[in-house]
Every structure is written in structure tokens, then in C-alpha cells.
Design a protein around this motif. Structure first.
Motif, mmCIF file in Angstrom:
data_model
loop_
_atom_site.group_PDB
_atom_site.id
_atom_site.type_symbol
_atom_site.label_atom_id
_atom_site.label_comp_id
_atom_site.label_asym_id
_atom_site.label_seq_id
_atom_site.Cartn_x
_atom_site.Cartn_y
_atom_site.Cartn_z
ATOM 1 N N ARG A 85 0.430 12.783 5.151
ATOM 2 C CA ARG A 85 -0.508 11.765 4.698
ATOM 3 C C ARG A 85 -0.189 11.236 3.300
ATOM 4 O O ARG A 85 -0.652 10.157 2.929
ATOM 5 C CB ARG A 85 -1.938 12.325 4.705
ATOM 6 C CG ARG A 85 -2.431 12.803 6.055
ATOM 7 C CD ARG A 85 -2.349 11.757 7.151
ATOM 8 N NE ARG A 85 -3.140 10.581 6.898
ATOM 9 C CZ ARG A 85 -3.406 9.650 7.816
ATOM 10 N NH1 ARG A 85 -2.909 9.774 9.037
ATOM 11 N NH2 ARG A 85 -4.123 8.591 7.516
ATOM 12 N N ALA A 86 0.611 11.963 2.545
ATOM 13 C CA ALA A 86 0.989 11.480 1.213
ATOM 14 C C ALA A 86 1.769 10.181 1.288
ATOM 15 O O ALA A 86 1.762 9.371 0.352
ATOM 16 C CB ALA A 86 1.804 12.545 0.476
ATOM 17 N N LEU A 87 2.432 9.962 2.409
ATOM 18 C CA LEU A 87 3.213 8.731 2.574
ATOM 19 C C LEU A 87 2.327 7.490 2.602
ATOM 20 O O LEU A 87 2.785 6.391 2.293
ATOM 21 C CB LEU A 87 4.037 8.794 3.868
ATOM 22 C CG LEU A 87 5.220 9.757 3.893
ATOM 23 C CD1 LEU A 87 5.814 9.839 5.298
ATOM 24 C CD2 LEU A 87 6.287 9.308 2.901
ATOM 25 N N GLU A 88 1.067 7.653 2.967
ATOM 26 C CA GLU A 88 0.170 6.506 3.091
ATOM 27 C C GLU A 88 0.001 5.770 1.759
ATOM 28 O O GLU A 88 -0.210 4.549 1.730
ATOM 29 C CB GLU A 88 -1.186 6.942 3.630
ATOM 30 C CG GLU A 88 -2.106 5.785 3.969
ATOM 31 C CD GLU A 88 -3.341 6.222 4.718
ATOM 32 O OE1 GLU A 88 -4.207 5.363 4.964
ATOM 33 O OE2 GLU A 88 -3.448 7.419 5.068
ATOM 34 N N GLU A 89 0.107 6.510 0.669
ATOM 35 C CA GLU A 89 -0.031 5.891 -0.650
ATOM 36 C C GLU A 89 1.100 4.910 -0.949
ATOM 37 O O GLU A 89 0.982 4.093 -1.858
ATOM 38 C CB GLU A 89 -0.073 6.971 -1.727
ATOM 39 C CG GLU A 89 -1.269 7.914 -1.612
ATOM 40 C CD GLU A 89 -1.264 8.972 -2.686
ATOM 41 O OE1 GLU A 89 -0.331 8.952 -3.531
ATOM 42 O OE2 GLU A 89 -2.190 9.810 -2.707
ATOM 43 N N ARG A 90 2.198 5.012 -0.211
ATOM 44 C CA ARG A 90 3.355 4.148 -0.449
ATOM 45 C C ARG A 90 3.338 2.886 0.399
ATOM 46 O O ARG A 90 4.236 2.047 0.281
ATOM 47 C CB ARG A 90 4.637 4.931 -0.158
ATOM 48 C CG ARG A 90 4.882 6.106 -1.102
ATOM 49 C CD ARG A 90 6.145 6.862 -0.686
ATOM 50 N NE ARG A 90 7.259 5.947 -0.503
ATOM 51 C CZ ARG A 90 8.316 6.187 0.295
ATOM 52 N NH1 ARG A 90 8.379 7.319 0.976
ATOM 53 N NH2 ARG A 90 9.292 5.311 0.393
ATOM 54 N N ILE A 91 2.333 2.720 1.242
ATOM 55 C CA ILE A 91 2.305 1.584 2.165
ATOM 56 C C ILE A 91 1.734 0.337 1.489
ATOM 57 O O ILE A 91 0.740 0.401 0.768
ATOM 58 C CB ILE A 91 1.491 1.923 3.418
ATOM 59 C CG1 ILE A 91 2.233 2.965 4.256
ATOM 60 C CG2 ILE A 91 1.226 0.666 4.259
ATOM 61 C CD1 ILE A 91 1.488 3.406 5.489
#
Length: 221
Positions: A85-91
Motif C-alpha cells: 500500500r505504500a506504493l499508493e502514495e506515488r500515484i
């Protein structure tokens, strides 16, 4: 459940757990009136953009879709986000159309009729190949919460790409018919969704976009 509340300054707070009945009723009443002003469109758009964001996540999960990264480094597969879910901040999520561009379009293309705007709320999904892209399109067609109104297939061999300065995508105008949009009176608001091949999207640059804006301005679009 996805729900939203309006703050006293007119902004929207995202709340997955509760609703404000008074705010819901007020917004629904506002949205039910015939569209006569940009204020009304943007009041609707603030809430609908959140519903749209939730919907494209569902579509990406079902069709191997990607989103653009907010640092310009590439594209992020939603299925990877689901396991990290940390990847969501990069979207880089879709943004509501700027009022300046909306006014341009109203005056240039719609004769001053703001009710004809159909892309204030928009989102984009990206795909590694045409098979995944068409899989997403099929999911959209089968989704009972989506009413398709118009489809522009710029990947069609018969499409003359000169009309869009070489740009290609599968562009759709749609309505979201969900419990939330019905409750908020937003189920008649027309939004835009774009499906793009990553290889095409990689060709888009800031300089290229500036040239496209000049191209669009010369055509008074």
C-alpha cells in the motif's frame, strides 16, 4: 461504504465510515437543479472525483491496469499496490479540470453553455498491451454501475490522428450509477475516462503538451 461530507467552507472531506445527512440532502438538492453555472458543476465534481477514483481502482484490479507515477518515473501496476500500500502514495491521480480551461471550452466550443461540459471529472488508466486495454473496456461495458454515453476510439485504424496532433487513446464519456452518486444527486453528471497504452503515454512530454495546447488554441478548441 464510500461517503463524503461537506465542510462549512464548501470543501469535501472523504469519510469511509459515516455520512452527514444534512450535507447529503443539501448537495443532492443542488445537483438536481438544471446546470446553469460552473459553481454547480464544480460542487458536483468535488464529490464525484472521489467516486471516480474508487471506480478506476476496481477497474485496474480487474484488468491489470496501471497508474502514472506522480514523480514522472513511470507507471505503477495497481495489483502491486494492493500488496504494497505504500506504493499508493506515488500515484498521480486524475485532477478536476481547471476552471480556466473549462471557461475556454465553454466559450470556444459550447456557445457559452456550461451544461455541455463532460470532462470536468476525469481519470486515466494505462496498459502494457492492447489485450489488457480491451479487457478493461469489456469490464466497463459489463459494469452495471457505468452508463457509457460516448466512445472515441483513437486506436482505430480508420481514425485520422492529425485531428489530435498524433495523440491516441480510448476515450469514454460516462455516468456512474452507484448508491453514492444517486444519494448525492450526481448520477446524471457526465465524466471522462481514458484508456491508454503505456508505450503511447511514454511519448507524452511537457514540451509536447505545450505544443498540443498551441495546436488546440489555433483550432479554437
Amino acid at each position: 461504504d464510500l461517503s463524503n461530507t461537506l465542510t462549512t467552507d464548501g470543501s469535501v472531506n472523504y469519510d469511509r465510515n459515516g455520512t452527514s445527512g444534512l450535507s447529503l440532502v443539501n448537495l443532492a438538492n443542488e445537483a438536481m437543479r438544471p446546470i446553469k453555472s460552473l459553481d454547480q458543476i464544480y460542487n458536483q465534481a468535488e464529490v464525484l472525483q472521489l467516486v471516480m477514483k474508487h471506480k478506476v481502482q476496481e477497474l485496474a484490479r480487474a484488468s491489470n491496469g496501471h497508474f502514472q507515477s506522480n514523480d514522472g518515473s513511470g507507471f505503477i501496476k495497481w495489483r502491486d499496490v494492493m500488496s504494497n500500500r505504500a506504493l499508493e502514495e506515488r500515484i498521480k491521480w486524475g485532477r478536476i479540470k481547471s476552471p480556466g480551461r473549462a471557461i475556454e471550452k465553454i466559450l470556444r466550443s459550447y456557445g457559452g453553455d456550461c451544461s455541455r461540459l463532460c470532462d470536468v471529472v476525469r481519470e486515466s488508466l494505462y496498459f502494457e498491451n492492447i489485450t489488457d486495454l480491451m479487457s478493461c473496456f469489456q469490464v466497463i461495458k459489463d459494469d452495471f454501475e457505468i452508463e457509457l454515453l460516448r466512445i472515441k476510439n483513437r486506436y482505430d485504424e480508420s481514425y485520422d490522428s492529425k485531428a489530435s496532433a498524433g495523440y491516441r487513446d480510448l476515450n469514454m464519456n460516462l455516468r456512474l450509477r452507484t448508491v453514492v452518486t444517486s444519494a448525492f444527486g450526481l448520477d446524471e453528471h457526465v465524466a471522462e475516462m481514458q484508456l491508454l497504452l503505456i508505450d503511447f503515454a511514454k511519448l507524452k512530454t511537457s514540451a509536447g503538451h505545450r505544443r498540443y495546447v498551441e495546436f488546440r488554441n489555433q483550432r479554437a478548441e
